[in-house]
Enzyme design. Structure first.
Site, PDB file in Angstrom:
ATOM      1  N   ARG A 319       0.837  -1.214   0.000  1.00 37.51           N
ATOM      2  CA  ARG A 319       0.000   0.000   0.000  1.00 37.51           C
ATOM      3  C   ARG A 319       0.864   1.254   0.000  1.00 37.51           C
ATOM      4  O   ARG A 319       0.500   2.265  -0.613  1.00 37.51           O
ATOM      5  CB  ARG A 319      -0.953   0.001   1.196  1.00 37.51           C
ATOM      6  CG  ARG A 319      -1.932   1.166   1.182  1.00 37.51           C
ATOM      7  CD  ARG A 319      -2.993   1.027   2.261  1.00 37.51           C
ATOM      8  NE  ARG A 319      -4.065   0.129   1.884  1.00 37.51           N
ATOM      9  CZ  ARG A 319      -5.224   0.525   1.346  1.00 37.51           C
ATOM     10  NH1 ARG A 319      -5.435   1.804   1.086  1.00 37.51           N
ATOM     11  NH2 ARG A 319      -6.165  -0.354   1.063  1.00 37.51           N
ATOM     12  N   GLU A 706      -9.514   6.090   7.626  1.00 39.36           N
ATOM     13  CA  GLU A 706      -8.083   6.351   7.478  1.00 39.36           C
ATOM     14  C   GLU A 706      -7.716   7.642   6.746  1.00 39.36           C
ATOM     15  O   GLU A 706      -6.753   8.311   7.119  1.00 39.36           O
ATOM     16  CB  GLU A 706      -7.427   5.161   6.770  1.00 39.36           C
ATOM     17  CG  GLU A 706      -7.429   3.905   7.606  1.00 39.36           C
ATOM     18  CD  GLU A 706      -7.042   2.676   6.788  1.00 39.36           C
ATOM     19  OE1 GLU A 706      -6.018   2.052   7.107  1.00 39.36           O
ATOM     20  OE2 GLU A 706      -7.766   2.352   5.831  1.00 39.36           O
TER      21      GLU A 706
END
Length: 755
Positions: A319, A706
């Site tokens: 990621r 997030e």
């Protein structure tokens, strides 16, 4: 508009409701895992035997002296494990290790009638060790070539050619630390065994299914022999996605061997010294820019500090590589990734899951390059935004790129950025010892697990004969408001008042094979599953409604029951349109991107480096919000947590060659600085982007957990702006991370010295 995303009139979703357990939280009536101990009889307490070495071989382990301690019932060692002695999914985390891999590693656990008896028993266990060489820092790991796991690369175009055509080429190193989760509730598990041998574990876990699986394989039993329930968590932030499994397994093993319930709760010091944190990163980079400030090329190598085992380090690194460009179009790019193996706790998921680490690299590049290029940082960033039709380096089209521009323009207007830029410059010109900084930064964040299989959710919806509704879904509640949203989704889907719906705790025997509540995907996955279950029930009620067109909900349900119509359903949802090739690092790993922008203003003292955040303005894209009040809280909390990571929270290990080498020296709130009320912006304005409906997602909403964390880059860049104001213009300002008062002072002093 798709059936999944269309929202009916008078929907309960979209209402600004308080958290469903807010009153319980503030009055102290909310129950957490450890509160259940007082409601359970004959409970034994577990305490670890922690090794005083950073890396060592266990040469002798003698539990016999512990049994001389009053109240000690059992000492658990590797010899007691009937199944697999491993707490991880990669089979590289021995639950009872023969080789100590970090300072404080638990080599055995003692069960006692009281926690004090267990603690004394742990001190009495005799262990001998053979110390071994240790690797602590990422730099040491790079020098020793101590790496683990995959070494992926994301590439597009020809970065070498891009550097050749660039008018300006910059290079540097960006190194930044990890972060302690510091959830209010430390890790905890309570395990018991019933008369049939069924193991029941109450666990503070974000991933009950995986806690179930690890517990089962340690015990050597099938998954159906273990049930895991998560009532609620006092915070998780990713720290309870993988790390609870081994602790739950220890409690379950103890309960199985003794026949008594076993409670395992870590103290704050144990939690900090034994469990993983956000991965620190070390990045080397070269960046090429055109004469007018367009990014031509980027070459970088990102090395994460994985700690002693893999845990989730591989997907975290993946990621990070997929977010290294943030909101910016980079035509030619090559980014390599690798995971350092160090003798520290096994670092793990943390809000943002590698995204913040990747994005910090490009934001640092732009922050350093802007003054040399002679372009204001805000303009340099805006000039490089993605445009519609462009794709990420891994090949995913950037849909709704105009929303990044929309967030940016809206926050510049609402914050009066242009006027305040002039005010800050005027203040700095007149103030030799105090300077202010102003910065604006963007966020583009992909939503979905970057392991396609995990993008599925389940739910169970019961409609009772009286018309009341009970829902159970696979997501866990850690204070983020997921349960609140699911109640709103169910009430909207069924067309009933919110008060008719109740939610049951998350359990593996109700909804199996769940994914972790992580990746900001909890509402997308579980909301889709809840809605699916409700729609199955409504479909069965169609014929009944035709016969009773004027019936109320309660009357309709009663009629359906008498007609022998099934009034419960198991719902399922899987995210469509995803594809990901981990070998080539290409595909479409994300359902959509969320966008946001933040303006931050800070003031810095030139004598101490101490700073205050004067004002923050945020615009965040959450689609059509399921629960606006919850989402605003998530934006505020995520931002403050990000600011803590970037400016305050400084993890320190003893890197000397003495006896304390490898010991975490920041073991408590007294030595680890957390953001508190005093660090909140004096003015804090948060707006949700309007007209931001997202097709193909439950009721047109978007994730919120997030993405806001990375809006805190604005604070770091504002600090850079303030530090640079102490020196001459046109000079790059390097700022360490975290930008603690010491780091800020070093940066501003370097700028001042250049004068």
């Amino acid at each position: 508009m798709t059936l999944l995303s269309s929202r009916p009139d008078l929907a309960v979703v979209g209402e600004a409701l308080p958290h469903e357990a807010a009153a319980l939280h503030v009055t102290g009536h909310a129950l957490y895992t450890d509160d259940l101990v007082g409601r359970t009889s004959r409970v034994l307490h577990a305490h670890p035997v922690q090794a005083p070495h950073t890396h060592a071989r266990v040469t002798r382990l003698d539990p016999a002296p512990a049994y001389d301690v009053p109240g000690v019932v059992r000492v658990l060692t590797a010899a007691d494990v009937p199944g697999i002695n491993d707490a991880g999914i990669k089979h590289d985390e021995p639950l009872f290790p023969s080789e100590v891999m970090y300072h404080g590693h638990a080599v055995a656990w003692v069960l006692g009638e009281s926690l004090e008896a267990a603690r004394r028993g742990a001190l009495a266990v005799q262990a001998d060790y053979e110390p071994l060489p240790s690797v602590l820092t990422v730099e040491e790991a790079i020098a020793a070539e101590s790496f683990q796991g995959a070494r992926p690369t994301v590439t597009r175009g020809d970065s070498a050619a891009g550097m050749e055509r660039a008018a300006h080429v910059f290079e540097g190193v960006t190194s930044f630390a990890g972060q302690e989760h510091f959830y209010l509730e430390t890790h905890c598990a309570l395990a018991l065994v019933d008369e049939a041998g069924q193991v029941f574990v109450q666990s503070s876990t974000q991933h009950p299914t995986e806690t179930q699986e690890i517990t089962a394989h340690v015990l050597g039993v099938p998954s159906h022999a273990v049930t895991v329930q998560c009532l609620r968590m006092g915070g998780g932030f990713g720290g309870k996605e993988m790390q609870p499994h081994g602790l739950a397994a220890v409690a379950a093993l103890g309960a199985t061997l003794t026949g008594r319930p076993v409670r395992l709760r870590l103290t704050r010091q144990q939690d900090m010294t034994m469990t993983g944190k956000r991965h620190g990163f070390h990045a080397t980079w070269r960046a090429g820019f055109s004469a007018d400030g367009r990014i031509e090329a980027l070459e970088a190598t990102l090395t994460s500090d994985g700690g002693w085992s893999l845990d989730l380090s591989e997907p975290v690194l993946s990621r990070a590589l997929c977010h290294v460009e943030n909101a910016y179009w980079i035509p030619d790019i090559t980014v390599h990734g690798r995971i350092a193996r160090t003798h520290k706790t096994s670092q793990t998921a943390f809000r943002g899951f590698g995204g913040p680490q990747g994005m910090l690299v490009i934001e640092d590049v732009l922050g350093r390059a802007a003054p040399v290029l002679g372009i204001p940082p805000a303009e340099l960033r805006r000039r490089n935004f993605y445009a519609e039709g462009q794709a990420t380096p891994y090949g995913q089209p950037v849909r709704h790129a105009e929303r990044m521009h929309g967030c940016w323009d809206q926050v510049l207007a609402s914050s009066s950025y242009a006027a305040r830029r002039e005010e800050v410059d005027a203040f700095n010109a007149a103030s030799p010892h105090t300077k202010r900084g102003l910065a604006v930064t963007p966020v583009k964040f992909g939503i979905s697990f970057n392991f396609t299989t995990f993008n599925q959710g389940g739910a169970l919806v019961h409609v009772y004969k009286d018309g009341s509704v009970l829902i159970n879904h696979g997501g866990t509640e850690m204070g983020q408001g997921l349960h609140t949203k699911m109640l709103q989704v169910a009430a909207t889907a069924l067309g009933v008042p919110l008060g008719r719906v109740r939610l049951a705790p998350t359990r593996t025997d109700k909804v199996p094979n769940t994914s972790a509540t992580a990746a900001s995907a909890g509402a997308d996955l579980n909301g889709g599953a809840v809605k699916n279950a409700c729609e199955q029930i409504l479909e069965r009620l169609t014929a009944v409604r035709a016969e009773h067109p004027d019936a109320s909900w309660d009357e309709l349900v009663a009629a359906a029951y008498h007609a022998r119509v099934q009034l419960w359903a198991a719902g399922f949802y899987k995210t469509e349109g995803l594809s990901w090739d981990v070998t080539t690092m290409t595909g479409t790993p994300f359902k959509y991107f969320t966008y946001g922008a933040a303006v931050a203003e800070v003031e810095v003292d030139g004598f101490t480096g101490a700073s205050t955040t004067r004002r923050v303005d945020i615009v965040q894209d959450v689609g059509d919000s399921l629960s606006p009040l919850v989402d605003l809280g998530q934006v505020e909390g995520g931002f403050v947590q990000g600011a803590g990571w970037l400016t305050l929270e400084d993890l320190r290990w003893d890197t000397s060659d003495g006896e304390g080498r490898g010991r975490l020296t920041t073991q408590a709130a007294s030595t680890y600085k957390l953001p508190s009320f005093s660090e909140l912006p004096e003015v804090f304005n948060v707006e949700l982007l309007e007209r931001a409906h997202e097709e193909g997602v439950v009721y047109g909403s978007k994730a919120v957990g997030e993405p806001p964390l990375m809006l805190a880059f604005s604070v770091r860049e504002a600090l850079r702006d303030a530090c640079a104001a102490y020196g001459p213009p046109g000079r790059p300002c390097e700022l360490a991370s975290p930008a603690t008062p010491e780091a800020v002072y070093w940066a501003l002093n370097a700028a001042r010295s250049a004068s």
